[in-house]
Scaffold this motif. Structure first.
Motif, short mmCIF file in Angstrom:
data_model
loop_
_atom_site.label_atom_id
_atom_site.label_comp_id
_atom_site.label_asym_id
_atom_site.label_seq_id
_atom_site.Cartn_x
_atom_site.Cartn_y
_atom_site.Cartn_z
N VAL A 174 0.79 -1.30 -0.04
CA VAL A 174 0.16 -0.06 -0.03
C VAL A 174 0.88 1.16 -0.10
CG1 VAL A 174 -1.78 1.35 1.32
CG2 VAL A 174 -1.89 -1.28 1.27
N VAL A 175 0.69 2.15 -1.01
CA VAL A 175 1.55 3.39 -0.98
C VAL A 175 0.73 4.46 -0.69
CG1 VAL A 175 2.79 4.76 -2.62
CG2 VAL A 175 2.73 2.18 -2.83
N ILE A 176 1.43 5.07 0.17
CA ILE A 176 0.81 6.42 0.96
C ILE A 176 1.92 7.46 0.76
CG2 ILE A 176 -0.23 7.49 3.06
CD1 ILE A 176 -0.79 4.48 4.18
N ARG A 177 1.36 8.66 0.16
CA ARG A 177 2.10 9.79 0.38
C ARG A 177 2.60 10.06 1.47
NH1 ARG A 177 2.59 12.01 -4.68
NH2 ARG A 177 0.55 11.33 -5.22
N LEU A 196 9.03 -12.22 -7.78
CA LEU A 196 7.73 -11.92 -7.15
C LEU A 196 6.79 -11.10 -8.11
CD1 LEU A 196 9.26 -10.96 -3.54
CD2 LEU A 196 8.11 -13.16 -4.07
N ALA A 197 5.75 -10.99 -7.77
CA ALA A 197 4.75 -10.12 -8.28
C ALA A 197 4.28 -9.22 -7.17
CB ALA A 197 3.43 -10.75 -8.68
N VAL A 198 4.98 -7.90 -7.29
CA VAL A 198 4.39 -6.80 -6.43
C VAL A 198 3.36 -6.08 -6.80
CG1 VAL A 198 5.30 -4.78 -5.39
CG2 VAL A 198 7.22 -6.79 -5.42
N ARG A 199 2.60 -6.01 -6.00
CA ARG A 199 1.04 -5.32 -6.25
C ARG A 199 1.07 -4.14 -5.60
NH1 ARG A 199 -3.55 -9.50 -6.75
NH2 ARG A 199 -3.42 -9.15 -4.57
N PHE A 200 1.01 -2.82 -6.27
CA PHE A 200 1.00 -1.51 -5.48
C PHE A 200 -0.44 -1.37 -5.30
CE2 PHE A 200 5.10 -1.68 -7.67
CZ PHE A 200 6.12 -1.23 -6.64
N ALA A 245 -5.52 -6.12 -10.75
CA ALA A 245 -4.33 -5.30 -10.72
C ALA A 245 -3.98 -5.20 -12.40
CB ALA A 245 -3.21 -6.15 -10.11
N SER A 246 -3.44 -4.16 -12.73
CA SER A 246 -3.11 -3.80 -14.20
C SER A 246 -1.42 -4.20 -14.24
CB SER A 246 -3.05 -2.55 -14.62
OG SER A 246 -4.24 -1.83 -14.34
N ARG A 247 -1.12 -5.22 -14.78
CA ARG A 247 0.16 -5.91 -14.74
C ARG A 247 1.14 -5.66 -15.69
NH1 ARG A 247 -1.81 -11.67 -14.80
NH2 ARG A 247 0.39 -12.18 -14.73
N TYR A 248 2.47 -5.52 -15.19
CA TYR A 248 3.47 -5.28 -16.04
C TYR A 248 4.73 -6.24 -16.02
CZ TYR A 248 0.90 -1.09 -16.95
OH TYR A 248 -0.06 -0.27 -17.42
N PHE A 260 -0.74 -2.99 -10.59
CA PHE A 260 -1.15 -1.64 -9.72
C PHE A 260 -2.67 -1.91 -9.34
CE2 PHE A 260 2.31 -0.57 -12.32
CZ PHE A 260 3.29 -0.01 -11.55
N ILE A 261 -3.10 -1.62 -8.26
CA ILE A 261 -4.47 -1.77 -8.00
C ILE A 261 -4.98 -0.21 -7.82
CG2 ILE A 261 -6.23 -2.88 -6.36
CD1 ILE A 261 -4.26 -5.08 -5.98
N THR A 262 -5.67 0.11 -8.68
CA THR A 262 -6.14 1.60 -8.70
C THR A 262 -7.59 1.81 -8.36
OG1 THR A 262 -6.75 1.10 -11.14
CG2 THR A 262 -4.48 1.97 -10.57
#
Ligand code: SAM
Ligand code: SF4
Length: 342
Positions: A174-177, A196-200, A245-248, A260-262
């Motif tokens: 979880v990304v928090i400004r 690994l699959a990192v999902r932000f 997730a949109s994955r790359y 990215f889980i938006t």
């Protein structure tokens, strides 16, 4: 007379379909609202309103519900919480559920603190995969974010899961400004070096306080751009409409991937396939629902399977069109993510 069930094509098991035509295939089962961590975005330190132990669904009750839900089209079962590994003898539940899960994908979301001791037992009992939550690679910041000085142990937990064959392992970040947005590239490095699959995950209003602030949300687009300054990325095609997730992948062929889980900036509600069961036996049709549906009374009251099945089908029909976070009158949930089950 049982009510006529909605059908998709000729698939008789497609009965968990909501009123917008979304098929519910993903059941998230929360095992407890308690946790040995206090992540700032999830469980306030001052929280002390815990579910009574006698109100928690027993392993037998959970298994009965899952056994009835699977033939209705559930294809993914995820155990979560709170911290699911706080439940005593979790491998016993895993074994019971593997017996009724059919071919469903069977996973666990955990903070990994207890994995060094339990990963092998969980795998042996039939668990397939784990997702681990990890929001900082810096010892002091990890302690600040979670309330526990436990980064090394969590990293050991990830390795224990890998050694036990509980992969492919996903890491939720979880990304928090203002907290950890400076670590996005470090996490991409971690995905590459550890395969690994990192999902932000965008920060959601689920911390049980009314003070969630949109300004603290770091958008998936911003994180993607930051990582692209360092690594060339190629989109991975979605395997299903309900994938969150949109994955790359990394264009240079390195292992690992980022996603990215938006939820906030690009909601994906129109493809939602989830139903949640809280630790005290309530069904929730959305993380942000303003109400829940008491299934425990039926199960504990000895209701026959048909009645439980009908309740599941009818509850799914009430699923909201969308979470509404971006609508003017939205009020953040008073329930924490830990009590709903993330
Ligand atoms: N304790 C386990 C863990 O942390 O993995 C399972 C439960 S936790 C509630 C499930 C997921 O919800 C975690 O990955 C966590 O990061 C995420 N989560 C909790 N609160 C959140 C919030 N306010 N916004 C976004 N994700 C959140
Ligand atoms: Fe506990 Fe998971 Fe919530 Fe952190 S995110 S407080 S580990 S339930």
């Amino acid at each position: 007379m049982p009510r006529e069930l909605p059908m998709l094509g000729n698939t008789p098991d497609a009965s968990l379909v909501d009123s917008f035509g979304r098929r519910i295939t993903d059941l998230r089962v929360s095992l407890t609202d308690r946790c040995n961590f206090r992540c700032v975005y999830c469980l306030p330190h001052e929280h002390n309103d815990w579910i009574e132990r006698s109100e928690l669904l027993t392993y037998e009750e959970i298994t009965r519900i899952v056994e009835i839900a699977v033939p209705l089209g559930i294809r993914k079962i995820r155990l979560t919480g709170g911290e699911p590994l706080l439940r005593r003898d979790l491998p016993r539940l895993v074994e019971m559920l593997s017996g009724v899960a059919g071919g469903a994908d069977f996973a666990l979301t955990t903070n990994a603190y207890f994995l060094p001791d339990s990963a092998a037992k969980l795998a042996e009992a039939g668990l397939r995969r784990v997702t681990v939550s990890l929001d900082s690679m810096k010892t002091a910041k990890f302690a600040l974010l979670t309330g526990r000085d436990a980064l090394a142990r969590v990293l050991d937990g990830i390795e224990a899961a890998r050694a036990a064959g509980l992969g492919p392992i996903k890491v939720n970040c979880v990304v928090i400004r203002g907290f950890n947005e400076d670590e996005v590239v470090d996490f991409a490095d971690f995905a590459r070096s550890h395969d690994l699959a990192v999902r932000f995950i965008e920060y959601m209003p689920l911390d049980g306080r009314p003070d969630w602030d949109r300004k603290q949300v770091v958008s998936g687009a911003e994180m993607l751009a930051t990582i692209r300054e360092r690594y060339a990325l190629e989109p991975v095609e979605r395997t299903s409409r309900s994938e969150t997730a949109s994955r790359y992948r990394f264009a240079d062929g390195a292992p690992g991937e980022v996603g990215f889980i938006t939820t906030i900036t690009e909601p994906f509600c129109d493809g939602c396939s989830r139903l949640r069961l809280t630790a005290d036996g309530r069904l929730r049709t959305c993380l942000f629902s303003s109400r829940s549906h008491d299934l425990k009374s039926l199960v504990r009251g000895g209701a026959p399977a048909d009645q439980i099945r009908e309740f599941l089908v009818a509850t799914v029909r009430t699923k909201e069109a969308a979470h509404g976070i971006n609508e003017p009158g939205f009020t953040p949930s008073a329930e924490t993510m830990a009590s709903i089950g993330g």
